[in-house]
Motif scaffolding. Structure first.
Motif, PDB file in Angstrom:
ATOM      1  N   ASP A 131      -2.889   3.557  -2.787  1.00  0.00           N
ATOM      2  CA  ASP A 131      -2.314   2.344  -3.373  1.00  0.00           C
ATOM      3  C   ASP A 131      -1.068   1.862  -2.644  1.00  0.00           C
ATOM      4  OD1 ASP A 131      -4.249   2.291  -5.410  1.00  0.00           O
ATOM      5  OD2 ASP A 131      -3.117   3.790  -6.553  1.00  0.00           O
ATOM      6  N   HIS A 132      -0.450   2.724  -1.871  1.00  0.00           N
ATOM      7  CA  HIS A 132       0.787   2.354  -1.172  1.00  0.00           C
ATOM      8  C   HIS A 132       0.706   2.848   0.279  1.00  0.00           C
ATOM      9  CE1 HIS A 132       1.916   2.585  -5.473  1.00  0.00           C
ATOM     10  NE2 HIS A 132       2.642   1.507  -5.187  1.00  0.00           N
ATOM     11  N   SER A 133       0.137   2.011   1.120  1.00  0.00           N
ATOM     12  CA  SER A 133      -0.005   2.392   2.529  1.00  0.00           C
ATOM     13  C   SER A 133       0.706   1.415   3.457  1.00  0.00           C
ATOM     14  CB  SER A 133      -1.491   2.457   2.908  1.00  0.00           C
ATOM     15  OG  SER A 133      -2.106   1.183   2.781  1.00  0.00           O
ATOM     16  N   THR A 134       1.552   0.551   2.899  1.00  0.00           N
ATOM     17  CA  THR A 134       2.209  -0.476   3.707  1.00  0.00           C
ATOM     18  C   THR A 134       3.412   0.091   4.449  1.00  0.00           C
ATOM     19  OG1 THR A 134       1.525  -2.215   2.175  1.00  0.00           O
ATOM     20  CG2 THR A 134       3.357  -2.718   3.663  1.00  0.00           C
ATOM     21  N   LEU A 135       3.508  -0.256   5.733  1.00  0.00           N
ATOM     22  CA  LEU A 135       4.688   0.039   6.541  1.00  0.00           C
ATOM     23  C   LEU A 135       5.257  -1.285   7.032  1.00  0.00           C
ATOM     24  CD1 LEU A 135       3.558   3.076   8.762  1.00  0.00           C
ATOM     25  CD2 LEU A 135       4.814   3.122   6.600  1.00  0.00           C
ATOM     26  N   ASN A 136       6.578  -1.370   7.033  1.00  0.00           N
ATOM     27  CA  ASN A 136       7.233  -2.617   7.423  1.00  0.00           C
ATOM     28  C   ASN A 136       7.320  -2.738   8.940  1.00  0.00           C
ATOM     29  OD1 ASN A 136       7.708  -3.339   4.716  1.00  0.00           O
ATOM     30  ND2 ASN A 136       9.607  -2.132   4.681  1.00  0.00           N
TER      31      ASN A 136
END
Length: 593
Positions: free
Chosen positions: A406-411
């Motif tokens: 659910d949380h695989s985002t990298l900036n």
């Protein structure tokens, strides 16, 4: 070549240390035998022992335990229309090709030069032999026969005399000749000639003539290594000392002095010494003569303790040499091979599909437990995985809780890249779709090198080598894996043989979906080896789920340029279509790095 220099130098140093500090506790014969371990050490780097698989083979599974009908909420869309776009990431590497070629051809030229020199030496010996004459002195001939009989030699040996040689000389690979200087019987007593003949016959009995040829081959191959030449010179001295000891062993103690005096008298009578390659000579250099005289004076027989210590020393050297074998296998480079031991693979020729590219195709049917291989040699050759490693980078990050489903985002850090698709924040589905290299490099950093190493060893990923650095080890660098290993690993991950979290396996599978149609579902990842701006290595790995089987595949193509992952994918899809496994609708291109 580097390994041969290191191992030979280390072995020579060890033998010299043993001779220096332990030599007086060994018999002359065992000191000579030690040098044969140098031959073994010189041979090891030349053997194909890098093909030995020193790793534990991972068992193959037959039944899928994945739920193929369910997808997570964040899965990528089926029939991704642009999945064959090229996103190539170039890495800069020093090109040692020219230097390697210079070294190789220089080595070959050196071998040819010294090989010609050896042939000329053999021709010279042949001419001397042909110009030699039969010894007329019957006493000398009878003495020769008695010496042969005393040593148990029944073979036909030829004894002649020559005006060219200045020292009794033994030579001949197939037929042995012993040449004596002209009129030796006029300068030495029968007793002295007997001792000389015993020395030469011991050379024959100990096969020293044949050993000369063996050592010559290694001198030619290692012509560039001065320590090897110097070691062989020392070996010849130890051989003469061992031969002296063998003669003394057949004599009574009162005759030791006679034997030593014979050597000294010979040195006085024949001050000029002519050396001949591929021969054993009674008299050598004055430096060697001095050492031989000292050993003769100190000779007290071959005691049992000395023999035992000689055996122990050789066992020790055997252990040291044995250690060099796995070291050579582990450090073999630049490309090593996977030891593929399947009993009945099906070999197929898809050369027309490869269209001139050098490469390989490997397919495995889970239902039939059958491999289909085009070009097995290339299929077992380990190479950089490039972007085909990204699914495993993602899996390791999921297992390490660096990212989650659910949380695989990298900036994005703001650094501009050549592709607009990379210049934004990424989650795992988008990073996999656009093959965003910086995303997976950041995952690796957060997982950290120690944990990555553990994961690589757990799944037995190729050569496990992270020495290329945390950012580039999988980009035409240290980490390498063969196509067959890729296929085996895909199957093992698919069936979760490593007991990862089931939801992580399913999520990884979801983001690897490329397209789906009536013939099945295609999963995969391409990769392109872009070195200094040239596409040298194209890869495509993945699997196809059909209604009655799951097929795992891996394809590689190589060329000086224009070998891309998208081209490897095209070739793969053509083959899958021919084999009626999967029918691709030709639209779009694959994302390569």
């Amino acid at each position: 070549m580097v390994l041969s220099i290191v191992f030979s130098t280390a072995t020579i140093a060890m033998i010299l240390l043993i001779r220096r500090f332990y030599g007086n506790k060994l018999t002359a014969k065992w000191k000579y035998y030690m040098w044969f371990f140098l031959l073994i050490s010189l041979t090891i780097p030349l053997l194909p022992i890098q093909y030995i698989d020193w790793k534990h083979s991972v068992p193959q599974a037959n039944n899928s335990i994945m739920n193929t009908s369910q997808h997570s909420e964040t899965s990528t869309s089926v029939n991704n229309g642009n999945w064959m776009n090229d996103f190539s990431y170039s890495v800069n590497r020093l090109d040692f090709t020219i230097l390697s070629e210079i070294i190789f051809y220089g080595w070959m030229i050196g071998m040819v030069f010294f090989g010609v020199f050896a042939i000329l030496a053999q021709v010279r010996i042949h001419r001397i032999k042909n110009a030699s004459t039969t010894i007329e002195n019957q006493d000398v001939r009878r003495l020769f026969a008695r010496c042969k009989k005393s040593l148990g030699i029944t073979q036909d040996l030829v004894m002649k005399e020559s005006s060219v040689v200045t020292s009794p000389t033994t030579f001949g690979f197939f037929k042995t000749y012993i040449l004596l200087p002209n009129d030796l019987d006029k300068s030495f007593s029968m007793r002295e000639i007997e001792l000389i003949l015993l020395h030469e016959l011991h050379h024959y009995k100990s096969k020293h003539v044949h050993v000369n040829y063996i050592f010559l081959v290694y001198q030619i191959m290692y012509w560039f290594h001065p320590l090897v030449w110097w070691a062989f010179k020392e070996m010849k001295l130890d051989r003469e000392i061992a031969c002296d000891a063998a003669v003394l062993h057949t004599l009574d103690r009162q005759s030791y002095k006679d034997y030593g005096n014979t050597l000294i008298n010979f040195a006085h009578r024949y001050a000029r010494f002519s050396s001949f390659h591929l021969t054993n000579q009674f008299f050598g250099s004055k430096t060697h003569l001095k050492k031989r005289i000292i050993n003769i004076a100190d000779y007290n027989g071959d005691s049992l303790p000395k023999k035992r210590k000689g055996i122990i020393t050789c066992i020790f050297l055997s252990i040291v040499i044995t250690i060099q074998v796995p070291v050579t296998a582990v450090t073999a480079e630049p490309n090593d091979y996977y030891d593929f031991d399947d009993d009945q693979p099906v070999y197929e020729d898809f050369s027309d599909d490869f269209g001139g590219y050098d490469g390989s195709f490997v397919l495995y049917s889970m239902q039939n437990e059958q491999y289909h291989i085009h070009n097995e040699e290339k299929g077992t050759l380990r190479m950089s995985p490039n972007s085909t490693y990204k699914p495993f980078s993602a899996l390791f990050a999921l297992e390490q809780n660096v990212i989650s489903i659910d949380h695989s985002t990298l900036n994005w850090n703001g650094q501009p890249y050549a592709y607009n698709e990379w210049n934004r924040d990424q989650d795992l589905p988008s990073a996999m779709q656009h093959s965003v290299t910086w995303y997976f490099q950041e995952l690796d950093k957060q997982v950290n090198e120690e944990n990555i190493q553990s994961f690589l060893e757990k799944v037995d990923y190729g050569n496990h080598d992270l020495s290329g650095g945390i950012e580039e080890y999988w980009l035409e660098s240290s980490l390498e894996i063969s196509l067959i290993e890729q296929v085996q690993l895909l199957q093992d991950v698919y069936t979760n043989q490593f007991e990862f979290e089931e939801e992580h396996i399913q999520f990884l599978k979801d983001v690897m979906i490329l397209e789906e149609n009536d013939s099945g579902t295609l999963y995969g990842k391409t990769g392109t080896g872009n070195i200094n701006g040239k596409h040298r290595n194209g890869l495509f790995i993945g699997f196809v789920e059909t209604s009655n089987d799951t097929f795992f595949f891996a394809t590689n193509i190589e060329e000086n340029d224009h070998a891309t992952g998208s081209k490897a994918a095209e070739i793969t899809l053509d083959i899958l279509n021919q084999k009626n496994i999967y029918h691709h609708r030709k639209e779009g291109k694959q994302n390569d790095t």
